[in-house]
Design a protein around this motif. Structure first.
Motif, PDB file in Angstrom:
ATOM      1  N   LYS A 142      33.393 -18.407  28.329  1.00 16.37           N
ATOM      2  CA  LYS A 142      33.185 -18.363  26.881  1.00 16.37           C
ATOM      3  C   LYS A 142      33.827 -19.557  26.178  1.00 16.37           C
ATOM      4  O   LYS A 142      34.152 -19.495  24.990  1.00 16.37           O
ATOM      5  CB  LYS A 142      33.764 -17.047  26.315  1.00 16.37           C
ATOM      6  CG  LYS A 142      33.069 -15.801  26.828  1.00 16.37           C
ATOM      7  CD  LYS A 142      31.641 -15.738  26.353  1.00 16.37           C
ATOM      8  CE  LYS A 142      30.901 -14.519  26.878  1.00 16.37           C
ATOM      9  NZ  LYS A 142      30.598 -14.603  28.312  1.00 16.37           N
ATOM     10  N   ARG A 161      23.297 -16.335  24.793  1.00 16.99           N
ATOM     11  CA  ARG A 161      24.229 -17.335  24.272  1.00 16.99           C
ATOM     12  C   ARG A 161      24.016 -17.583  22.785  1.00 16.99           C
ATOM     13  O   ARG A 161      24.979 -17.705  22.021  1.00 16.99           O
ATOM     14  CB  ARG A 161      24.098 -18.646  25.054  1.00 16.99           C
ATOM     15  CG  ARG A 161      25.125 -19.705  24.618  1.00 16.99           C
ATOM     16  CD  ARG A 161      25.012 -20.974  25.448  1.00 16.99           C
ATOM     17  NE  ARG A 161      25.372 -20.717  26.830  1.00 16.99           N
ATOM     18  CZ  ARG A 161      24.536 -20.873  27.858  1.00 16.99           C
ATOM     19  NH1 ARG A 161      23.293 -21.272  27.648  1.00 16.99           N
ATOM     20  NH2 ARG A 161      24.925 -20.640  29.082  1.00 16.99           N
ATOM     21  N   ASP A 164      21.853 -16.427  30.334  1.00 14.05           N
ATOM     22  CA  ASP A 164      20.864 -17.371  29.823  1.00 14.05           C
ATOM     23  C   ASP A 164      20.262 -18.185  30.963  1.00 14.05           C
ATOM     24  O   ASP A 164      19.823 -19.307  30.765  1.00 14.05           O
ATOM     25  CB  ASP A 164      21.508 -18.314  28.799  1.00 14.05           C
ATOM     26  CG  ASP A 164      21.790 -17.621  27.481  1.00 14.05           C
ATOM     27  OD1 ASP A 164      20.901 -17.609  26.623  1.00 14.05           O
ATOM     28  OD2 ASP A 164      22.886 -17.065  27.324  1.00 14.05           O
TER      29      ASP A 164
END
Length: 522
Positions: free
Chosen positions: A177, A240, A388
């Motif tokens: 992240k 995302r 993703d």
């Protein structure tokens, strides 16, 4: 430059991936607590050592006791690390004290925070960050009873900024992240600087921009909020772009707190608003799956087939997190991520695959042992779907797929979905396995019709016409360029161990784009 960053990122992830996310967060917060105690002994932070130790003891007991009671009622295994993470976060968010009434308020915040994990949850997912809930409740009650205390975010001080960054980076690298929190920090700091500048202008005080910027960066709680609270996976949406949207919203609200009268929409309240937006994105992704079948694809790879009573929404290439509760979990915990092998068109059937064998001298994880004992008809919780690792929207874009061993699973889902929906894509698959016997899903990949280059030590028997063995070519950056000479025209996708991704980074850099899906074993 991109290749170097990709290589470094995956090598670091390979090290951190040996521990569960919860263990990394727990150790990072424990380390930060030790640093805080040390600097408090010299009077460099607001709380003194006695206040910190007393508050931590109350928080630990409050969180652990509430979790233990909830787990006994719900018949769930106790997760001590989860309770301690909540306690540590509240230690840095609330105002530590030795006063009995204030300690009672701290205990109340601990109970509320831990209880929110079960009362404010939807199908196994937290709706709100537990620590933010506890701090908010205490702050609101503190308006009526000031002696109870409130949130103070004393962690926002230059003395602790460097340790927060270092420990926070370990957490963000493990949870992948970094980019999301970086965006949050840019927005929060930018908005905070604008707000502070306007306040100085209204007061008629001239201040240099740098004199505003650095205090906002180093003396605000933004670093801690982003690294240890905003990054919590169970309160984040799956895609995302959704995560980045949440990051921007929380950054704006944290940088410019909205005055609500007696209280303001400060740090933890800003996070709660972001949690609500994230929940709006994700409330349909947490389901329960019933195991309907299990089979060995190779001597070391198993496939599990589940049936979902409620549709599991996912895109080909995404992964789910499967919770297998068991006693005495090891450092990796009770949750694991699995790329989904089946296609959305296969619903309500859902399939995942994993390696169930380990190398000589390597102990099997407690999770893998527990998963092996799950019987047909058993129900397991999917806490969410993320990722993703998705093919380009345009089917006209040429694609390179590079899979190592069980890393072929997201590609199987994508190829199967393409076949079932009559998509026409220009795809080349590079498939790596130790032995030819470890090439899984051969029939499914063959049915897709895509050309495949196989890297194995021994020559596979009966390869289809559009498959070829790489023979003596070694799969490194140069070897990849030899077997895929038109890589510059392709979007590259690679799924496998972080070290392989790091080794191939120089070749992948030549592709039109790079999308990686690293995993660290189970």
């Amino acid at each position: 430059m991109i290749a170097s960053l990709t290589s470094l990122s995956n090598r670091v992830f390979a090290v951190l991936g040996r521990m569960s996310m919860y263990r990394v967060v727990f150790l990072a917060l424990a380390g930060l607590t030790v640093v805080a105690l040390a600097v408090s002994a010299f009077g460099l932070v607001a709380p003194n050592p006695g206040e910190l130790l007393a508050s931590l003891a109350v928080l630990s007991v409050g969180c652990a006791a509430t979790d233990a009671a909830a787990h006994r009622i719900l018949r769930l295994p106790l997760r001590v690390e989860s309770a301690m993470i909540t306690a540590f976060i509240l230690l840095f968010v609330l105002r530590p004290s030795l006063e009995p009434v204030a300690l009672a308020g701290i205990a109340l915040a601990a109970v509320v925070a831990s209880a929110s994990k079960y009362l404010l949850a939807w199908r196994g997912r937290h709706i709100f960050n537990p620590a933010a809930v506890g701090a908010t409740v205490l702050t609101v009650l503190g308006v009526a009873v000031p002696a109870l205390g409130s949130s103070s975010w004393w962690v926002g001080t230059p003395v602790l900024a460097a340790p927060v960054v270092l420990f926070g980076l370990a957490v963000l690298w493990r949870t992948e992240k970094v980019r999301m929190v970086a965006l949050f920090l840019v927005v929060a700091v930018g908005v905070g600087v604008v707000r502070t500048s306007l306040q100085y202008q209204e007061a008629g005080v001239a201040v240099e921009g740098a004199d505003i910027l650095w205090p906002v960066v180093w003396s605000s709680p933004f670093l801690f909020l982003g690294a240890f609270m905003l990054s919590e996976p169970l309160t984040l949406p799956p895609r995302r772009w959704q995560q980045l949207t949440v990051a921007v919203l929380v950054g704006v609200l944290a940088g410019w707190p909205i005055d609500l009268g007696a209280v303001s929409l400060g740090q933890e309240r800003a996070l709660l608003v972001g949690n609500l937006l994230a929940f709006a994105f994700t409330f349909r992704t947490a389901v329960r799956l019933t195991l309907t079948g299990r089979r060995h694809l190779t001597p070391t790879v198993q496939e599990l087939t589940f049936r979902s009573k409620r549709p599991l929404r996912f895109a080909p290439g995404q992964f789910l997190e499967l919770d297998v509760p068991h006693r005495h979990p090891d450092a990796r915990g009770t949750r694991r991520e699995f790329s989904i092998v089946s296609a959305p068109a296969d619903a309500p059937e859902v399939k995942v695959a994993f390696r169930d064998a380990v190398g000589a001298g390597t102990p099997q994880s407690s999770y893998k042992r527990a998963l092996a004992e799950v019987t047909e008809g058993s129900s397991l919780a999917v806490t969410g779907v993320w990722g993703d690792f998705l093919l380009p929207t345009s089917t006209a874009s040429p694609v390179l797929m590079v899979a190592a061993g069980i890393g072929v699973t997201p590609f199987v889902s994508q190829l199967r979905q393409g076949r079932l929906t009559d998509q026409d894509r220009d795809i080349v698959l590079v498939y790596v396995a130790g032995e030819a016997s470890e090439l899984v899903f051969r029939e499914e990949i063959e049915a897709s019709g895509v050309p495949v280059v196989v890297f194995t030590r021994d020559e596979p028997a009966g390869l289809p016409a559009h498959w070829r063995w790489a023979r003596g070519v070694r799969l490194d950056a140069d070897g990849l360029l030899r077997v895929v000479p038109d890589i510059a025209s392709r979007h590259a996708y690679i799924s496998g161990p972080p070290r392989l991704i790091a080794d191939l980074a120089p070749a992948l850099e030549k592709a039109r784009s790079i999308t990686t899906d690293a995993f660290s074993g189970y």
